[in-house]
Design a protein around this motif. Structure first.
Motif, PDB file in Angstrom:
ATOM      1  N   UNK A   1      -6.619  57.900 -18.294  1.00 22.49           N
ATOM      2  CA  UNK A   1      -8.067  58.002 -18.108  1.00 22.49           C
ATOM      3  C   UNK A   1      -8.497  57.370 -16.794  1.00 22.49           C
ATOM      4  N   UNK A   2      -7.806  56.315 -16.384  1.00 16.77           N
ATOM      5  CA  UNK A   2      -8.171  55.611 -15.154  1.00 16.77           C
ATOM      6  C   UNK A   2      -7.981  56.486 -13.923  1.00 16.77           C
ATOM      7  N   UNK A   3      -7.111  57.493 -14.020  1.00 14.36           N
ATOM      8  CA  UNK A   3      -6.811  58.346 -12.875  1.00 14.36           C
ATOM      9  C   UNK A   3      -7.844  59.445 -12.683  1.00 14.36           C
ATOM     10  N   UNK A   4      -8.685  59.669 -13.674  1.00 18.36           N
ATOM     11  CA  UNK A   4      -9.694  60.725 -13.563  1.00 18.36           C
ATOM     12  C   UNK A   4     -10.772  60.320 -12.558  1.00 18.36           C
ATOM     13  N   UNK A   5     -11.180  61.256 -11.712  1.00 15.27           N
ATOM     14  CA  UNK A   5     -12.209  60.925 -10.721  1.00 15.27           C
ATOM     15  C   UNK A   5     -13.610  61.002 -11.320  1.00 15.27           C
ATOM     16  N   UNK A   6     -13.777  61.713 -12.421  1.00 15.93           N
ATOM     17  CA  UNK A   6     -15.097  61.867 -13.039  1.00 15.93           C
ATOM     18  C   UNK A   6     -15.121  61.147 -14.386  1.00 15.93           C
ATOM     19  N   UNK A   7     -14.977  59.842 -14.332  1.00 16.64           N
ATOM     20  CA  UNK A   7     -14.934  59.036 -15.559  1.00 16.64           C
ATOM     21  C   UNK A   7     -16.327  58.515 -15.896  1.00 16.64           C
ATOM     22  N   UNK A   8     -16.550  58.232 -17.180  1.00  9.43           N
ATOM     23  CA  UNK A   8     -17.851  57.692 -17.582  1.00  9.43           C
ATOM     24  C   UNK A   8     -17.796  56.210 -17.930  1.00  9.43           C
ATOM     25  N   UNK A   9     -16.586  55.655 -18.126  1.00  6.69           N
ATOM     26  CA  UNK A   9     -16.482  54.236 -18.479  1.00  6.69           C
ATOM     27  C   UNK A   9     -17.115  53.312 -17.424  1.00  6.69           C
ATOM     28  N   UNK A  10     -16.932  53.569 -16.113  1.00  4.03           N
ATOM     29  CA  UNK A  10     -17.589  52.694 -15.129  1.00  4.03           C
ATOM     30  C   UNK A  10     -19.111  52.709 -15.239  1.00  4.03           C
ATOM     31  N   UNK A  11     -19.686  53.847 -15.617  1.00  5.72           N
ATOM     32  CA  UNK A  11     -21.136  53.919 -15.798  1.00  5.72           C
ATOM     33  C   UNK A  11     -21.583  52.995 -16.923  1.00  5.72           C
ATOM     34  N   UNK A  12     -20.792  52.975 -17.978  1.00  7.61           N
ATOM     35  CA  UNK A  12     -21.099  52.123 -19.126  1.00  7.61           C
ATOM     36  C   UNK A  12     -20.988  50.650 -18.744  1.00  7.61           C
ATOM     37  N   UNK A  13     -19.926  50.302 -18.060  1.00  3.26           N
ATOM     38  CA  UNK A  13     -19.692  48.906 -17.693  1.00  3.26           C
ATOM     39  C   UNK A  13     -20.768  48.393 -16.737  1.00  3.26           C
ATOM     40  N   UNK A  14     -21.233  49.243 -15.804  1.00  2.66           N
ATOM     41  CA  UNK A  14     -22.249  48.818 -14.839  1.00  2.66           C
ATOM     42  C   UNK A  14     -23.662  48.891 -15.420  1.00  2.66           C
ATOM     43  N   UNK A  15     -23.840  49.678 -16.475  1.00  2.00           N
ATOM     44  CA  UNK A  15     -25.158  49.776 -17.087  1.00  2.00           C
ATOM     45  C   UNK A  15     -25.455  48.651 -18.053  1.00  2.00           C
ATOM     46  N   UNK A  16     -24.405  48.017 -18.570  1.00  2.00           N
ATOM     47  CA  UNK A  16     -24.568  46.904 -19.496  1.00  2.00           C
ATOM     48  C   UNK A  16     -24.416  45.575 -18.764  1.00  2.00           C
ATOM     49  N   UNK A  17     -24.957  44.523 -19.354  1.00  2.00           N
ATOM     50  CA  UNK A  17     -24.852  43.192 -18.766  1.00  2.00           C
ATOM     51  C   UNK A  17     -23.384  42.794 -18.638  1.00  2.00           C
ATOM     52  N   UNK A  18     -23.134  41.861 -17.732  1.00  3.48           N
ATOM     53  CA  UNK A  18     -21.769  41.420 -17.475  1.00  3.48           C
ATOM     54  C   UNK A  18     -21.099  40.929 -18.766  1.00  3.48           C
ATOM     55  N   UNK A  19     -19.860  41.345 -18.955  1.00  2.46           N
ATOM     56  CA  UNK A  19     -19.039  40.983 -20.117  1.00  2.46           C
ATOM     57  C   UNK A  19     -19.508  41.616 -21.421  1.00  2.46           C
ATOM     58  N   UNK A  20     -20.467  42.541 -21.354  1.00  9.11           N
ATOM     59  CA  UNK A  20     -20.873  43.256 -22.561  1.00  9.11           C
ATOM     60  C   UNK A  20     -20.041  44.514 -22.777  1.00  9.11           C
ATOM     61  N   UNK A  21     -19.280  44.893 -21.770  1.00 12.32           N
ATOM     62  CA  UNK A  21     -18.347  46.004 -21.903  1.00 12.32           C
ATOM     63  C   UNK A  21     -17.009  45.561 -21.332  1.00 12.32           C
ATOM     64  N   UNK A  22     -16.043  45.328 -22.205  1.00  7.96           N
ATOM     65  CA  UNK A  22     -14.718  44.879 -21.786  1.00  7.96           C
ATOM     66  C   UNK A  22     -13.740  46.048 -21.893  1.00  7.96           C
ATOM     67  N   UNK A  23     -12.900  46.218 -20.864  1.00  4.69           N
ATOM     68  CA  UNK A  23     -11.960  47.331 -20.822  1.00  4.69           C
ATOM     69  C   UNK A  23     -10.533  46.788 -20.814  1.00  4.69           C
ATOM     70  N   UNK A  24      -9.739  47.267 -21.765  1.00  2.67           N
ATOM     71  CA  UNK A  24      -8.321  46.930 -21.835  1.00  2.67           C
ATOM     72  C   UNK A  24      -7.525  48.227 -21.711  1.00  2.67           C
ATOM     73  N   UNK A  25      -6.490  48.208 -20.872  1.00  2.00           N
ATOM     74  CA  UNK A  25      -5.742  49.428 -20.587  1.00  2.00           C
ATOM     75  C   UNK A  25      -4.369  49.401 -21.258  1.00  2.00           C
ATOM     76  N   UNK A  26      -3.955  50.550 -21.786  1.00  2.00           N
ATOM     77  CA  UNK A  26      -2.638  50.635 -22.402  1.00  2.00           C
ATOM     78  C   UNK A  26      -2.538  51.811 -23.359  1.00  2.00           C
ATOM     79  N   UNK A  27      -1.365  51.960 -23.943  1.00  2.00           N
ATOM     80  CA  UNK A  27      -1.130  52.982 -24.960  1.00  2.00           C
ATOM     81  C   UNK A  27      -0.970  52.379 -26.347  1.00  2.00           C
ATOM     82  N   UNK A  28      -0.869  51.038 -26.386  1.00  2.00           N
ATOM     83  CA  UNK A  28      -0.703  50.321 -27.634  1.00  2.00           C
ATOM     84  C   UNK A  28      -1.456  49.006 -27.537  1.00  2.00           C
ATOM     85  N   UNK A  29      -2.145  48.642 -28.593  1.00  2.00           N
ATOM     86  CA  UNK A  29      -2.989  47.439 -28.561  1.00  2.00           C
ATOM     87  C   UNK A  29      -2.804  46.634 -29.845  1.00  2.00           C
TER      88      UNK A  29
END
Length: 250
Positions: free
Chosen positions: A58-86
């Motif tokens: 998902x990080x490689x997509x140029x038209x992603x929506x996650x950055x919009x979410x992270x910048x639209x919410x207050x700091x630390x209100x949207x945390x992103x963890x990357x991987x295939x297993x959590x």
């Protein structure tokens, strides 16, 4: 072309590096396609937190929506963890978050309840979303046993995706941004979180103005017999299983 001509061509190559497009320091996109002007005038501060478990592709997509979410919410209100297993050891504090009693997972399983049926809408939650295509989200869930123990919720909504430049599997699918905005609106009974979607509108409009076309869902194309490709058993099963599901992640 003889050797002399080759050397003449090489000598005419400019020594200075090419002029790069100006990049927005906020969204990290070229200024000409920056959507920051459409972000909320003040970053929104919900009671709940959004936890995105993002597939690496998902990080490689140029038209992603996650950055919009992270910048639209207050700091630390949207945390992103990357991987295939959590969770994994490199995911700092994630295991603690996933094990908290107020953590909920938005995933349309058989045991998922309507997000509106949560006992108290005044509580704060850690709302976990799986960020990737539907097959990627299913793979993350299958390989992450910890997620199976989290209370699961689903969205019941009539909202239609504004992400019209991308083909969705079914008519009810929403992007990660739209899913989070709808979930927060229902959790906190406040429609202001729909403002988070405005950058997506701007992104889509720019693409349409520059040659992109609107996309219908695969479900619609199949129903109207206009889907240009043969589909396999997996997609056919997916379309059947999600026909009654209100929303999936992009």
């Amino acid at each position: 072309m003889d050797e002399e001509e080759v050397w003449d061509d090489l000598c005419n190559i400019p020594a200075d590096p090419p002029v790069m497009r100006e990049i927005c320091g906020n969204c990290k996109r070229p200024q000409i396609v920056c959507w920051c002007i459409a972000l909320p005038s003040e970053r929104l501060h919900p009671r709940s937190n959004i936890i995105l478990l993002q597939h690496p592709a998902e990080e490689k997509r140029c038209l992603r929506t996650a950055p919009m979410l992270q910048l639209g919410l207050a700091e630390n209100k949207c945390l992103i963890f990357k991987g295939k297993k959590f969770p994994q050891p490199r995911h700092e504090n994630l295991e603690k978050i996933l094990n908290q009693p107020n953590t909920i997972l938005l995933y349309p399983s058989k045991t998922a309840i309507d997000i509106n049926d949560l006992v108290n809408h005044n509580d704060s939650y850690n709302l976990v979303l799986l960020d990737g295509t539907w097959p990627q989200a299913k793979a993350i869930y299958a390989s992450s046993p910890t997620l199976h123990n989290i209370r699961q919720v689903k969205l019941i909504t009539s909202s239609v995706s504004s992400y019209i430049i991308r083909t969705q599997p079914t008519e009810g699918c929403l992007s990660t941004l739209e899913t989070a905005a709808e979930a927060l609106s229902q959790l906190e009974k406040d429609q202001k979180y729909k403002e988070l979607i405005k950058p997506l509108h701007k992104l889509c409009q720019y693409q349409l103005d520059n040659g992109a076309v609107t996309h219908q869902s695969k479900e619609f194309l199949l129903k109207t017999r206009t889907y240009p490709k043969l589909i396999g058993k997996r997609l056919s099963k997916l379309l059947r299983s999600t026909s009654d599901t209100a929303s999936l992640i992009d």
